[in-house]
Scaffold this motif. Structure first.
Motif, PDB file in Angstrom:
ATOM      1  N   ARG A 182      56.400  40.902  39.201  1.00 30.19           N
ATOM      2  CA  ARG A 182      55.890  40.311  40.444  1.00 30.19           C
ATOM      3  C   ARG A 182      56.002  41.288  41.603  1.00 30.19           C
ATOM      4  NH1 ARG A 182      58.658  35.664  38.551  1.00 30.19           N
ATOM      5  NH2 ARG A 182      60.401  36.120  39.956  1.00 30.19           N
ATOM      6  N   SER A 183      57.128  41.983  41.656  1.00 27.01           N
ATOM      7  CA  SER A 183      57.297  42.968  42.727  1.00 27.01           C
ATOM      8  C   SER A 183      56.272  44.091  42.599  1.00 27.01           C
ATOM      9  CB  SER A 183      58.720  43.556  42.674  1.00 27.01           C
ATOM     10  OG  SER A 183      59.685  42.557  42.873  1.00 27.01           O
ATOM     11  N   ALA A 184      56.040  44.514  41.341  1.00 25.71           N
ATOM     12  CA  ALA A 184      55.055  45.574  41.122  1.00 25.71           C
ATOM     13  C   ALA A 184      53.658  45.110  41.512  1.00 25.71           C
ATOM     14  CB  ALA A 184      55.088  46.013  39.664  1.00 25.71           C
ATOM     15  N   LEU A 185      53.327  43.844  41.159  1.00 31.71           N
ATOM     16  CA  LEU A 185      52.011  43.312  41.516  1.00 31.71           C
ATOM     17  C   LEU A 185      51.885  43.173  43.024  1.00 31.71           C
ATOM     18  CD1 LEU A 185      49.288  42.178  40.697  1.00 31.71           C
ATOM     19  CD2 LEU A 185      50.382  39.931  40.399  1.00 31.71           C
ATOM     20  N   THR A 186      52.962  42.731  43.673  1.00 29.31           N
ATOM     21  CA  THR A 186      52.929  42.616  45.137  1.00 29.31           C
ATOM     22  C   THR A 186      52.710  43.984  45.783  1.00 29.31           C
ATOM     23  OG1 THR A 186      54.418  40.703  45.059  1.00 29.31           O
ATOM     24  CG2 THR A 186      54.250  41.885  47.151  1.00 29.31           C
ATOM     25  N   ALA A 187      53.451  44.990  45.278  1.00 27.08           N
ATOM     26  CA  ALA A 187      53.281  46.341  45.826  1.00 27.08           C
ATOM     27  C   ALA A 187      51.869  46.865  45.575  1.00 27.08           C
ATOM     28  CB  ALA A 187      54.311  47.288  45.201  1.00 27.08           C
TER      29      ALA A 187
END
Length: 566
Positions: free
Chosen positions: A38-43
């Motif tokens: 999720r963090s990677a997708l947000t970034a």
């Protein structure tokens, strides 16, 4: 039964917390992997939004600069200026002048192929099917100074955008007089009554018209933007992506990939994880974010490494549990064998002592007058004493062997002579069992060896005792002595008794092990004879092993090393 229940209880108390910990660890790892994804997708989405915003601001600045340039053209002479501008500016694809109908480019054979295509693309507009007046009413509010974005704000981002902004500011050479231009470009004034940016779709492709109407009675003139040149130069200046598990794709209005950031291999039917509109100035253009379904960045490696570590932890716990269980079972078995050993040794010691005491009491009482009986009784006492001595020696040797304290004294002697002496000393015992003595391969005086004589005698006696206990229903006992080319002697003692079951042929050499281990066994024994014999042989760099006879019976082979052989 109690021991088995203890082991089951141990495993229950051991496995339940371990499985709970493993499940909790796995759940936490998967949650952590999801959080990382999720963090990677947000970034990735934020990066796409940043690129989309940068494209929008740059396009909007290009639009503003081009409109400024168009507004600087003298309205009475656009037909003299616009064609030259189209020739020299790569951002300008076509130019036009419209007043009630299309003034430029001229329709007919005199127009070029590109001009005819341009007229065809915008035929609905120039032919009146889509009234230009309606567009003017919709777009005719003009550009206010507050809507303009100074080029200097974006000019320094990179070389490609600098070039675009430079091209968008390159106005035609013929302009209004200086004072008029100065008045037109005053910061607190509008750039003309009407101007606009017109997205136009033709054959599922986006085209852009930028137009200006300098006066209410003047013509509408403007240009068709070379959109491919604009976007190609714009995206070339963005930094490359190095992550192999993610890509950003600039998609045009027909969802075709215009430009890709990143090296991720995209399948034909790959669905983006997120889509961001690029700009209202470029309808239906989107920035699509693609991410590997297995995760991106360090997430995959983190999950795999964590699962490996959890697996190693669980395997280590299970291995420790299995080792503890194995040691517990071994200790239980050793305890049972030692208990059986103590009982067997007690019985073994009691039997010869009882015989010795009984016959000694008879002789001491003076009631035995017959000389033959006296000799028989004395022979029994002697035999039982020897049996008792062998049993005690085995027990003592077992203790020394277990502690590694048994010492060996190497001397030279004739092995065949020792063997003959043992056979002669126990001939009566062998005959009492009804066995014939067969001696093969022994040459008197040709078997000189250097080893521990007492230890080898003990090995031979233990093997002989084993035969006399278990082969009493056989017909013979065979002694074989041979020599190999390397100087090693092979001593075999064979019989035609019942033999040893295949499943027991290795276990018979374990300490305390007996095939019939009950106290009421028909054949006495402590379960130490073969174990001690093999240990002695291996201490002397030899070996002892079992071989079944062809039909029935057993054969034990001792490999005896000559310690003077080089």
């Amino acid at each position: 039964m109690t021991n088995k229940r203890s082991i089951i209880l141990f495993w229950a108390l051991f496995l339940v917390p371990t499985l709970i910990m493993a499940g909790a660890a796995a759940k936490l790892l998967f949650h952590e992997q999801e959080r990382i994804n999720r963090s990677a997708l947000t970034a990735l989405t934020q990066r796409a939004e940043s690129i989309a915003e940068s494209i929008h601001l740059t396009v909007e600045t290009v639009k503003d600069n081009l409109i400024r340039s168009l507004e600087g053209i003298r309205p009475e002479k656009p037909d003299q200026i616009l064609p030259d501008w189209a020739e020299n500016n790569p951002l300008v694809r076509n130019v036009f002048i419209f007043k009630d109908n299309l003034v430029y480019p001229v329709q007919g054979p005199a127009s070029t192929t590109e001009e005819r295509r341009f007229i065809t693309r915008y035929d609905a507009l120039f032919s009146g099917r889509v009234p230009f007046k309606a567009i003017l009413e919709e777009k005719g509010t003009g550009l206010k100074q507050a809507d303009l974005h100074p080029a200097s704000e974006y000019e320094t981002r990179n070389i490609s955008r600098k070039q675009l902004l430079t091209l968008s500011r390159s106005a035609p050479e013929v302009r209004a007089p200086a004072e008029s231009k100065s008045e037109a470009l005053m910061p607190d004034q509008q750039f003309g009554p009407e101007s606009g940016w017109l997205p136009w779709f033709f054959e599922n492709q986006l085209h852009i018209l930028i137009w200006v109407k300098a006066s209410s009675s003047g013509p509408v003139y403007g240009l068709e933007l070379e959109l491919m040149t604009l976007m190609s130069r714009l995206v070339a200046g963005f930094p490359a992506m190095t992550d192999n598990n993610a890509s950003l794709v600039l998609m045009d209005g027909s969802s075709q990939h215009f430009h890709r950031f990143g090296t991720m291999n995209l399948p034909g039917k790959a669905k983006p994880a997120a889509q961001i509109a690029v700009s209202p100035l470029l309808p239906h253009w989107q920035m699509a974010a693609f991410m590997d379904p297995k995760g991106m960045g360090p997430g995959n490696g983190f999950l795999i490494l964590s699962l490996i570590l959890v697996g190693i932890f669980i395997v280590a716990i299970f291995s420790g549990g299995l080792l503890l269980t194995r040691m517990t079972l071994r200790n239980i078995r050793d305890a049972e064998q030692k208990t059986s050993f103590v009982s067997s040794v007690s019985h073994e010691l009691k039997t010869p002592l009882t015989s010795i005491r009984m016959y000694a009491e008879l002789l001491l009482s003076g009631r035995i007058r017959d000389g033959a009986k006296k000799e028989t009784y004395l022979s029994v006492i002697m035999t039982e004493s020897e049996r008792l001595t062998r049993l005690i020696n085995n027990v003592l040797d077992f203790g020394r062997l277990e502690q590694g304290k048994k010492t060996y004294r190497i001397t030279g002697f004739d092995l065949d002579t020792v063997l003959y002496q043992i056979i002669d000393a126990h001939k009566i015992r062998i005959k009492e069992k009804g066995l014939d003595i067969i001696i093969t391969g022994i040459r008197e005086g040709g078997c000189r060896i250097h080893s521990d004589r007492d230890a080898l005698e003990q090995v031979i006696l233990n093997l002989m005792d084993n035969v006399l206990k278990y082969a009493d229903k056989g017909r013979f006992i065979k002694f074989i002595l041979g020599k190999e080319p390397d100087g090693t002697f092979l001593f075999k003692i064979c019989d035609d008794g019942p033999g040893i079951p295949e499943s027991h042929k290795e276990m018979i050499f374990e300490k305390f092990y007996r095939i019939d281990n009950s106290l009421t066994a028909a054949r006495p024994g402590s379960g130490l004879g073969l174990s001690i014999a093999r240990k002695i042989m291996r201490d002397l760099k030899g070996d002892l092993y079992y071989e079944p006879m062809e039909n029935t019976g057993a054969c034990f082979t001792a490999r005896i090393k000559d310690h003077e052989t080089r």
